[in-house]
Enzyme design. Structure first.
Site, PDB file in Angstrom:
ATOM      1  N   ARG A  13     -10.007 -30.908   6.619  1.00 42.28           N
ATOM      2  CA  ARG A  13      -9.141 -31.902   5.810  1.00 42.28           C
ATOM      3  C   ARG A  13      -8.566 -32.764   6.786  1.00 42.28           C
ATOM      4  NH1 ARG A  13      -5.641 -28.772   1.156  1.00 42.28           N
ATOM      5  NH2 ARG A  13      -7.328 -27.562   0.381  1.00 42.28           N
ATOM      6  N   ARG A  57     -13.838 -18.827   1.867  1.00 43.34           N
ATOM      7  CA  ARG A  57     -13.117 -18.544   0.478  1.00 43.34           C
ATOM      8  C   ARG A  57     -13.915 -18.752  -0.787  1.00 43.34           C
ATOM      9  NH1 ARG A  57      -7.306 -21.319   2.443  1.00 43.34           N
ATOM     10  NH2 ARG A  57      -7.025 -20.123   4.417  1.00 43.34           N
ATOM     11  N   SER A  87      -0.416 -25.227   6.159  1.00 44.03           N
ATOM     12  CA  SER A  87       0.707 -24.382   5.580  1.00 44.03           C
ATOM     13  C   SER A  87       1.250 -23.237   6.660  1.00 44.03           C
ATOM     14  CB  SER A  87      -0.025 -23.486   4.363  1.00 44.03           C
ATOM     15  OG  SER A  87       1.089 -22.888   3.628  1.00 44.03           O
ATOM     16  N   GLU A 108      -2.013 -31.334   1.016  1.00 42.28           N
ATOM     17  CA  GLU A 108      -1.706 -30.383   2.210  1.00 42.28           C
ATOM     18  C   GLU A 108      -2.961 -30.206   3.436  1.00 42.28           C
ATOM     19  OE1 GLU A 108      -2.427 -25.622   2.602  1.00 42.28           O
ATOM     20  OE2 GLU A 108      -1.975 -26.174   0.526  1.00 42.28           O
ATOM     21  N   ARG A 117     -12.092 -28.761  -0.839  1.00 45.06           N
ATOM     22  CA  ARG A 117     -11.719 -27.807  -0.884  1.00 45.06           C
ATOM     23  C   ARG A 117     -13.522 -27.028  -0.915  1.00 45.06           C
ATOM     24  NH1 ARG A 117      -7.383 -25.023  -3.016  1.00 45.06           N
ATOM     25  NH2 ARG A 117      -6.483 -27.054  -3.676  1.00 45.06           N
TER      26      ARG A 117
END
Length: 426
Positions: free
Chosen positions: A390, A261, A351, A348, A276
């Site tokens: 994560r 990403r 999701s 988070e 991230r």
């Protein structure tokens, strides 16, 4: 993609749904383009039919010796041949404009989704686990990790910001996490393991909704393919352009893959640490099912992700996202947020979204209800089970000791070759 019939019959409801997403009313524009497209198509069909009829009448007029009538018909056919391309272009242009507009609009939120513009309006629905009480001040993973093999400097030197080089026991722990998650999702939760392409075509990222609006969030190769931002793209597109049977059982798929990403929409966020990254690993869960199965499958997917966190004894909470904080393709989303004691916050880690038939329409993925001739669009769901990096961060922060070592959760020990503790380098 959206159902044109629904928009024609419910323009106000369509605009109301989009308004919850912060999108201005657009039904009138959609319907005007639809009318233009259909009108041009009708006139084109009528002109083609008249041209064919006139061509036949020319022969009859010639056979009857009526040259004036034949010449008039020839002139009409010639005129129709001139006007048909213009009608074809009008219909093609209106169709392209309509499809482009619809392709850029987000999904309509389900009635259960709370109103709100951002994460501040998300609703907590449950919590699990009790955050550990430390006899010392817990540190963030970015401070603990380097001595254990989480090498930010080498990653940045090789590839730039938001890349990390994992060494030794840290690389082993990340591998253990991915295998543990994959085994759990396939062995206990009924997901079929898949090994999928990491490079995909335009049609694939259009099908799952990343194109055309979110191209800046992706990486593209020199031959025009796209690096997957998540295995959702490859897994969901497995049913692209397919007509499935009665779908008695949902199709559940999972894959452990690298994900890529650009994080174009996250400038300045989480620039420190491993939260991230441009490249990361994730176990993705995807379900394809009948419309009447979505609720049970959404619940099952949430439980599948919860089970990983509970097996690792990581405290978490479940958040129901508001309309303004959901991804564009989702109708309803639950986020799982894991407790990070170093940050003193929940973050988070998964999701989990139900997309309705939004993606299926873009992919033209259908099924045929048993005993019926008609077909219906499938429903798709996707979620993380879990984001490996994560989860690694959560273990570093929740299992840290004052001397900088990390206890390995009991569930992971069989995957680490019996290693029960990560020790900082001398």
């Amino acid at each position: 993609m959206h159902d044109l019939r629904f928009i024609r019959e419910n323009p106000d409801a369509f605009d109301t749904g989009l308004a919850r997403r912060g999108v201005d009313p657009v039904a009138a524009t959609v319907l005007e383009l639809d009318r233009t497209r259909r009108d041009a198509a009708t006139r084109m069909q009528e002109s083609q039919s008249r041209r064919n009829d006139a061509s036949k009448l020319i022969g009859q007029a010639m056979a009857q010796g009526d040259k004036d009538k034949a010449e008039a018909l020839k002139a009409e056919v010639a005129d129709l041949k001139t006007t048909l391309p213009a009608l074809e272009e009008e219909e093609r242009t209106a169709t392209a404009q309509l499809n482009d507009l619809l392709a850029r609009l987000p999904n309509l939120p389900h009635d259960d989704v709370p109103p709100g513009e951002d994460e501040a309006a998300n609703v907590e629905v449950a919590r699990w686990g009790t955050p550990r009480t430390f006899a010392f001040s817990p540190r963030e993973h970015a401070d603990i990790g380097p001595a254990l093999g989480l090498d930010f400097e080498t990653g940045a030197a090789i590839s730039g910001a938001r890349f990390t080089f994992l060494k030794g026991q840290m690389a082993r722990l990340q591998r253990a996490l991915g295998q543990f998650m994959l085994d759990r999702q396939t062995g206990e939760n009924g997901y079929m393991e898949c090994a999928v392409p990491l490079l995909v075509r335009d049609e694939a990222v259009f099908g799952t909704g990343q194109l055309p609006k979110f191209a800046e969030d992706l990486f593209q190769t020199t031959d025009g393919r796209w690096l997957i931002p998540t295995a959702e793209v490859s897994l969901t597109n497995a049913v692209r352009e397919q007509m499935l049977g009665a779908m008695d059982q949902p199709l559940r798929m999972t894959a452990l893959t690298p994900c890529f990403r650009s994080e174009a929409g996250a400038a300045g966020r989480d620039t420190r640490g491993y939260i991230r990254q441009h490249q990361f690993e994730k176990v993705e869960l995807v379900t394809v099912c009948r419309p009447d199965q979505w609720q049970a499958e959404h619940d099952h997917m949430v439980r599948s992700a919860q089970g990983v966190l509970e097996a690792l004894d990581l405290p978490y909470r479940i958040m129901l996202l508001c309309a303004g904080d959901m991804g564009a393709t989702a109708k309803k989303t639950f986020d799982l947020e894991v407790w990070l004691p170093g940050q003193g916050a929940y973050r988070e880690i998964s999701s989990i979204s139900w997309c309705g038939d939004y993606q299926a329409r873009r992919m033209n993925a259908r099924y045929r209800p048993e005993g019926e001739k008609r077909t219906e669009f499938l429903h798709t769901l996707n979620g993380s089970g879990l984001a490996v990096g994560r989860t690694l961060v959560a273990i570093l922060e929740n299992y840290q000791n004052e001397d900088g070592s990390i206890d390995v959760p009991a569930a992971l020990v069989p995957y680490t070759g019996g290693i029960t503790k990560l020790e900082p380098a001398a």
